[in-house]
Write a protein that holds these residues in place. Structure first.
Motif, short mmCIF file in Angstrom:
data_model
loop_
_atom_site.label_atom_id
_atom_site.label_comp_id
_atom_site.label_asym_id
_atom_site.label_seq_id
_atom_site.Cartn_x
_atom_site.Cartn_y
_atom_site.Cartn_z
N PHE A 27 -29.43 -3.50 25.22
CA PHE A 27 -28.49 -2.70 24.45
C PHE A 27 -27.11 -2.66 25.11
O PHE A 27 -26.08 -2.63 24.43
CB PHE A 27 -29.03 -1.27 24.30
CG PHE A 27 -28.16 -0.40 23.44
CD1 PHE A 27 -28.22 -0.50 22.06
CD2 PHE A 27 -27.30 0.52 24.00
CE1 PHE A 27 -27.41 0.30 21.25
CE2 PHE A 27 -26.50 1.32 23.21
CZ PHE A 27 -26.55 1.21 21.83
N GLY A 28 -27.08 -2.69 26.44
CA GLY A 28 -25.79 -2.64 27.14
C GLY A 28 -24.93 -3.85 26.84
O GLY A 28 -23.70 -3.77 26.96
N GLY A 29 -25.53 -4.96 26.43
CA GLY A 29 -24.76 -6.15 26.12
C GLY A 29 -24.44 -6.30 24.65
O GLY A 29 -23.85 -7.32 24.24
N LEU A 30 -24.82 -5.32 23.84
CA LEU A 30 -24.58 -5.40 22.40
C LEU A 30 -23.16 -4.95 22.07
O LEU A 30 -22.84 -3.76 22.13
CB LEU A 30 -25.59 -4.54 21.65
CG LEU A 30 -25.44 -4.50 20.12
CD1 LEU A 30 -25.62 -5.88 19.53
CD2 LEU A 30 -26.43 -3.52 19.52
N THR A 31 -22.31 -5.89 21.75
CA THR A 31 -20.95 -5.60 21.33
C THR A 31 -20.63 -6.44 20.10
O THR A 31 -21.30 -7.44 19.82
CB THR A 31 -19.93 -5.96 22.44
OG1 THR A 31 -19.97 -7.38 22.67
CG2 THR A 31 -20.25 -5.22 23.74
N GLY A 40 -20.90 -17.64 15.99
CA GLY A 40 -19.82 -18.60 15.86
C GLY A 40 -18.82 -18.13 14.83
O GLY A 40 -18.20 -18.94 14.12
N ALA A 41 -18.65 -16.80 14.72
CA ALA A 41 -17.76 -16.22 13.73
C ALA A 41 -16.76 -15.28 14.42
O ALA A 41 -16.76 -15.14 15.65
CB ALA A 41 -18.57 -15.45 12.69
N SER A 42 -15.93 -14.65 13.65
CA SER A 42 -14.94 -13.72 14.20
C SER A 42 -15.50 -12.30 14.22
O SER A 42 -16.41 -11.96 13.45
CB SER A 42 -13.67 -13.74 13.35
OG SER A 42 -13.94 -13.20 12.06
N THR A 43 -14.94 -11.47 15.10
CA THR A 43 -15.36 -10.07 15.13
C THR A 43 -14.98 -9.38 13.83
O THR A 43 -15.62 -8.41 13.44
CB THR A 43 -14.72 -9.35 16.32
OG1 THR A 43 -13.29 -9.50 16.26
CG2 THR A 43 -15.22 -9.89 17.64
N GLY A 44 -13.96 -9.88 13.17
CA GLY A 44 -13.55 -9.30 11.89
C GLY A 44 -14.65 -9.42 10.85
O GLY A 44 -14.85 -8.50 10.05
N LEU A 45 -15.37 -10.54 10.85
CA LEU A 45 -16.46 -10.70 9.89
C LEU A 45 -17.56 -9.69 10.18
O LEU A 45 -18.11 -9.07 9.26
CB LEU A 45 -17.01 -12.12 9.95
CG LEU A 45 -18.12 -12.44 8.94
CD1 LEU A 45 -17.98 -13.85 8.40
CD2 LEU A 45 -19.51 -12.25 9.58
N PHE A 50 -20.32 -4.25 9.13
CA PHE A 50 -20.81 -3.11 9.91
C PHE A 50 -19.63 -2.49 10.65
O PHE A 50 -19.23 -2.99 11.70
CB PHE A 50 -21.91 -3.56 10.88
CG PHE A 50 -23.08 -4.21 10.20
CD1 PHE A 50 -24.05 -3.45 9.56
CD2 PHE A 50 -23.19 -5.59 10.15
CE1 PHE A 50 -25.10 -4.06 8.90
CE2 PHE A 50 -24.24 -6.21 9.50
CZ PHE A 50 -25.20 -5.44 8.87
N PRO A 51 -19.06 -1.42 10.12
CA PRO A 51 -17.83 -0.86 10.67
C PRO A 51 -17.98 -0.22 12.05
O PRO A 51 -16.98 0.06 12.71
CB PRO A 51 -17.42 0.19 9.63
CG PRO A 51 -18.70 0.55 8.93
CD PRO A 51 -19.50 -0.71 8.90
N SER A 52 -19.20 0.03 12.48
CA SER A 52 -19.41 0.64 13.79
C SER A 52 -20.64 0.05 14.44
O SER A 52 -21.49 -0.55 13.77
CB SER A 52 -19.59 2.16 13.67
OG SER A 52 -20.81 2.47 13.02
#
Length: 206
Positions: A27-31, A40-45, A50-52
């Protein structure tokens, strides 16, 4: 990647990535960044669906339960203790798939302890698991594999504690707890259930 308009499929892709991150890093590595990198996508996608982090985790939990329910199960050789053995073996990390699943579930516990809603879901999950185990313990008692005076609820609590205690030890020390040893320990544990403690083993009264 699915077609752009396939919202559910994209959400599932994100959840698959979440599950993979949890299995490898906890869980600590879940970002959002780690999930996006795995896809292989952007954080924006990721944040679009999932907004949070909590929203992402809740969806991943739903998917995890689906996967747990749908994965192949051990086939019991019979009712009673044989069925109990199969049910407990199903949660031990004795294959790469079960090890990854165990790592992910154990990492969820940290979040569940900090979030009342997730904690309630985890408590309900444990209750459902104990209910399933209880059916096998009652059958073992009725078949004479366990003493007639056996308290099914007590045996179930002990069995669940044994299984998840072994899961944690095996995850932290795979060399000391390879699959063969886990199975051997499970069989030894089950062998003790039919042998209640003698009066000499009971704590003194008063």
């Amino acid at each position: 990647m699915p077609a752009k308009g396939d919202h559910d499929a994209r959400r599932r892709d994100v959840s698959d990535a979440v599950w993979g991150v949890l299995a490898e890093h906890g869980f600590g590595g879940l970002t959002m960044r780690a999930v996006a990198a795995r896809m292989g996508a952007s954080t924006g996608l990721v944040s679009h669906y999932f907004p949070s982090k909590k929203a992402l985790l809740r969806h991943a939990l739903d998917l995890a339960e689906e996967r747990t329910a749908a994965r192949p199960r051990q086939v019991a050789t019979g009712p009673g203790l044989a069925a109990l053995r199969a049910a407990l073996l199903d949660v031990l990390p004795v294959t790469p798939e079960l090890t990854a699943g165990s790592r992910a579930w154990v990492s969820f516990w940290d979040a569940a302890l900090a979030d009342p809603a997730l904690g309630a879901s985890q408590a309900a999950r444990y209750d459902r698991w104990r209910t399933r185990l209880r059916t096998h313990v009652e059958a073992a008692r009725d078949l004479g594999e366990l003493p007639a005076a056996t308290d099914p609820d007590q045996v179930v609590v002990i069995a669940a504690a044994f299984a998840h205690g072994l899961v944690v030890q095996a995850l932290f020390d795979q060399a000391q707890f390879p699959p063969a040893r886990q199975v051997d320990l499970l069989d030894r544990f089950l062998g003790t259930l039919g042998h209640p403690a003698s009066p000499a083993d009971s704590p003194p009264s008063g």
